[in-house]
Structure formats: C-alpha cells, structure tokens
Write an enzyme that holds these catalytic residues in place. Structure first.
Site, PDB file in Angstrom:
ATOM      1  N   TYR A 126       0.690  -1.221   0.022  1.00 23.16           N
ATOM      2  CA  TYR A 126       0.118   0.147  -0.434  1.00 23.16           C
ATOM      3  C   TYR A 126       1.046   0.962   0.324  1.00 23.16           C
ATOM      4  O   TYR A 126       0.414   2.297   0.115  1.00 23.16           O
ATOM      5  CB  TYR A 126      -1.310   0.064   1.478  1.00 23.16           C
ATOM      6  CG  TYR A 126      -2.018  -0.513   0.993  1.00 23.16           C
ATOM      7  CD1 TYR A 126      -3.370  -1.008   0.386  1.00 23.16           C
ATOM      8  CD2 TYR A 126      -1.951  -2.096   1.670  1.00 23.16           C
ATOM      9  CE1 TYR A 126      -4.005  -1.551  -0.030  1.00 23.16           C
ATOM     10  CE2 TYR A 126      -3.147  -3.433   1.357  1.00 23.16           C
ATOM     11  CZ  TYR A 126      -4.046  -3.232   0.495  1.00 23.16           C
ATOM     12  OH  TYR A 126      -4.955  -3.898   0.077  1.00 23.16           O
ATOM     13  N   PHE A 414     -10.730  -4.159  11.082  1.00 19.71           N
ATOM     14  CA  PHE A 414     -12.022  -4.125  10.121  1.00 19.71           C
ATOM     15  C   PHE A 414     -11.684  -4.565   8.613  1.00 19.71           C
ATOM     16  O   PHE A 414      -9.939  -4.344   8.600  1.00 19.71           O
ATOM     17  CB  PHE A 414     -12.657  -2.380  10.337  1.00 19.71           C
ATOM     18  CG  PHE A 414     -10.990  -1.189   9.982  1.00 19.71           C
ATOM     19  CD1 PHE A 414     -10.766  -1.091   8.458  1.00 19.71           C
ATOM     20  CD2 PHE A 414     -10.654  -0.844  10.908  1.00 19.71           C
ATOM     21  CE1 PHE A 414     -10.520  -0.099   8.143  1.00 19.71           C
ATOM     22  CE2 PHE A 414      -9.818   0.850  10.181  1.00 19.71           C
ATOM     23  CZ  PHE A 414      -9.395   0.953   8.898  1.00 19.71           C
TER      24      PHE A 414
END
Length: 414
Positions: A126, A414
């Site tokens: 990322y 999450f």
C-alpha cells in the site's frame, strides 16, 4: 488496462453479496461464517463497495466503512478501507491500482473523509498508493509468575466484578466513549460496531473459552473500567496447569481502575502465560509490574493512514507546539495534493492552504501520512532519507509540532 478497469468497477447489490463475499474470502483462504456468507453484515456499506465482474464471477473486491478517527487534539471522519482482494487470475493487470484510484478520487471529489485508513495484509502493497503505517500494535506476552504489580501501586477503593455481556455492554460503551477521544488512532464505535466487537462465535475461539467480561466499579457504583479475556486450557506432562490468558481489551478512566483490572487478570487460576495481542506499545502495564523485562513485546505495524486531502486533514488536527512552515508535498497518485502547502498550527487549531512561498521541507504523501497521528517522527524519516530539510531547523520544529503526548494506537481492526 487500469483505465478500463476503473470504469468497470461498481458497487454491488444485496443479492450479489454471496458472490462478492465468496470471492473475497477465497483470496484470504478463509471460509466465511454462514450468516456472513448469506447476507451483508450490519456494518457493511454496499453503496461504498466495489466489485469487478468477470461474467458471473467476482474477480476483485473492495469496500469502505464510514468511521471516525481520533487524531491529535480532534476527531476526523475516516474512510475505513476494507475487503480489498484481487483474484489470482486477474493480477498484474492494474486492478488494484484502479481500485485505489477510484476510492481516493471519489473521496476527494465528493469531499467526504479527508483521511483513509486500512489494515495491510502484506507490508509492501500500500505504500505505492500513499498509505503508511501510522500506529504500532504491541503484542505482549509473559509468564504470569513473574508478572506482579508493584506493592506501591494504588488500587483505589473500587472492586472488579465478573459480569454477563448484558451488564457489561452499556458500561463498557460509556467508558470507551470517555477514553477513546484522547488516544490518536482510536475509533468511535456505534451500536453496530459494538455488536461486532462482542460477537463470540464458537467457531472463531481457536480452542479458548467463551469471552469473559470484567467491570471495575467505584464505591458509589460508577463503572470506571472494563476488560475482556479468554483462557486456553493446557496441562504439562506432570499434570501441572499451564493455561494461557488471552487478554482482548483493557480500558479505564483512572490509573487505580486500570491497575485493579490487571491485578485480577494476572491472578486467574490455572494460568501460566499471558498474551495481550492488540495493545498500545506504550501501555502503562510495563510500569505497573515489578519486573518490566518479564513483559515481552513484539511490535508490528497497526493502522495504515493516507491523507486524502492534505489541507483538510492537516487543518483538522492540533499541534502541541506552534508551527508555521511550507511543506512541499509530492503525491503523484493523487495530484490534487501535489505542491506547496503552508501549515500554520498551534494547540487550539490549524490552517493549511496553497502557497507559492519557498518550501521549508520536502516530503512525499507517504511520509506525511506516517507522521499524521504523531507516532512517527519526521526527524526519523529524515534520517532514513525520506524527508528533505530546506530551511535549517525546519525538521526539528516540525517533528515537535507533529508529535503528541499520547502514543497513537488503534485497537479496532476492520
């Protein structure tokens, strides 16, 4: 190819959820829980999902949760990026790049969350999209016979009780609401997120007991702390107990309440090993025990952060020391951030806007995102050759201003 993929990505419908989640879990080599496979979870936001279809199969997935993130001195809407997968048959075609660009472009154009965050399954992925690890997750472990509180620790006059989940929940919600706004990296939890937090599916326990719940009450009945834990049953060859205490969360509004909760946790019967897998790297527990070396810590990257809009993100947070510098930000993936920004901030607020002044510091969006929550020093990044100082002393000034007294920490995956 990436431009074509960009246009082919679209949100899914509820009827398409089974195909979507099947594709997502296949990439993670997991079997989804039965109810999760059949219908979207309550926290799912299908209008913020993205799917790439190949015939009647889903070849790539992504989603966003609408979260609220604590940043130094403030809270900010945060796009919780999740569900990101690309099927092996569609890799090296620009699919992930198209997903990241679609998400960030829409956040910017719609003036939604100025900050995005995610949990990275693999570290190298990322950074090329401007995300950077902004918190550290400490994984504590130790032998309980060596983990005892110092005799001078103030335990207060309250008491710790084991309670049912029904009694625990409203009290824990109130304590969490009181403490999470002071810790950068923490996220707010509404009822849906508390449902998820407290879910206790037997198939997910990995050999441990059901979750156990603790509350700390003051003499007047006020709840000032909570904790959750599990125990795994184990015995030595000679018949001695050798269980493991798995601590999930410990939060409190006072030091005595926090210490009292730990005193109980460290004295659970038949337990010889402590594991606390999602703690702050600066947890006070190390300073509460008599033998700090007995508490072993393995640091791993936690929440990754990406500034979607530099001006809105930097103007939202607070700065413990005054700052008035020009940052030249390099962001080729999101060109609206590229250029020079004047940042003026102090403990009560901040301003960030375009400028044509000469820069004091030159850095990439990845480095700025890493420093945003106050846990990564710009001076450290300069020492790594990732920040360039133009005006003498600018990095020292900026490092102090971007820092924060409370170590950032995100206990909400999450």
């Amino acid at each position: 190819m990436a431009d074509d993929v960009f246009s082919q990505l679209r949100p899914i419908t509820a009827d398409e959820w089974p195909a979507f989640t099947e594709a997502m879990h296949a990439v993670f080599a997991e079997d989804p829980p039965a109810d999760f496979a059949e219908r979207p979870s309550p926290v799912a936001e299908l209008d913020r999902s993205l799917a790439l279809w190949d015939g009647d199969r889903v070849a790539a997935t992504a989603g966003i949760y609408s979260r609220t993130l604590t940043v130094p001195g403030a809270v900010v809407p945060c796009a919780g990026v999740t569900w990101v997968t690309v099927a092996p048959t569609h890799r090296r075609r620009g699919v992930l790049t198209a997903i990241m660009r679609r998400q960030l472009t829409e956040l910017h154009e719609q003036q939604r969350e100025p900050v995005a965050g995610l949990w990275a399954a693999e570290y190298p992925i990322y950074g090329r999209f401007g995300y950077a690890p902004a918190t550290v997750e400490a994984r504590f472990s130790g032998r309980t016979e060596r983990l005892r509180l110092r005799p001078d620790v103030d335990l207060g006059t309250g008491r710790v009780e084991q309670v049912s989940v029904e009694e625990y929940r409203p009290a824990a919600v109130a304590v969490h609401r009181a403490v999470h706004r002071f810790v950068p990296g923490n996220m707010a939890r509404d009822e849906r997120w508390w449902d998820r937090q407290l879910r206790d599916d037997p198939s997910q326990r990995k050999g441990a007991t059901a979750r156990r719940y603790l509350l700390h009450r003051e003499a007047d009945g006020t709840v000032t702390g909570y904790a959750t834990y599990r125990v795994t049953d184990s015995w030595t060859d000679t018949g001695e107990p050798d269980g493991t205490l798995i601590v999930e969360e410990v939060r409190a509004t006072s030091t005595p309440a926090y210490a009292a909760l730990w005193q109980l946790l460290l004295s659970v019967d038949l337990v010889r090993t402590l594991k606390y897998q999602a703690s702050s790297p600066d947890d006070p527990l190390r300073w509460l025990v008599t033998d700090g070396r007995a508490l072993h810590s393995t640091p791993v990257d936690g929440l990754w952060v990406r500034l979607v809009d530099v001006d809105r993100a930097l103007a939202t947070r607070r700065y413990p020391t005054p700052i008035d510098l020009v940052l030249e930000v390099r962001d080729p993936f999101c060109p609206w951030n590229d250029g020079r920004w004047r940042l003026s901030g102090h403990p009560a607020g901040g301003y960030c806007g375009r400028t044509d002044r000469d820069p004091d510091i030159v850095l990439g969006i990845e480095e700025l995102s890493a420093a945003y929550l106050g846990g990564v020093s710009l001076a450290t990044l300069q020492a790594a050759g990732r920040v360039t100082e133009v005006s003498p002393g600018a990095v020292t000034l900026a490092s102090a201003a971007f820092g924060w007294p409370v170590t950032p920490w995100c206990p909400d995956s999450f």
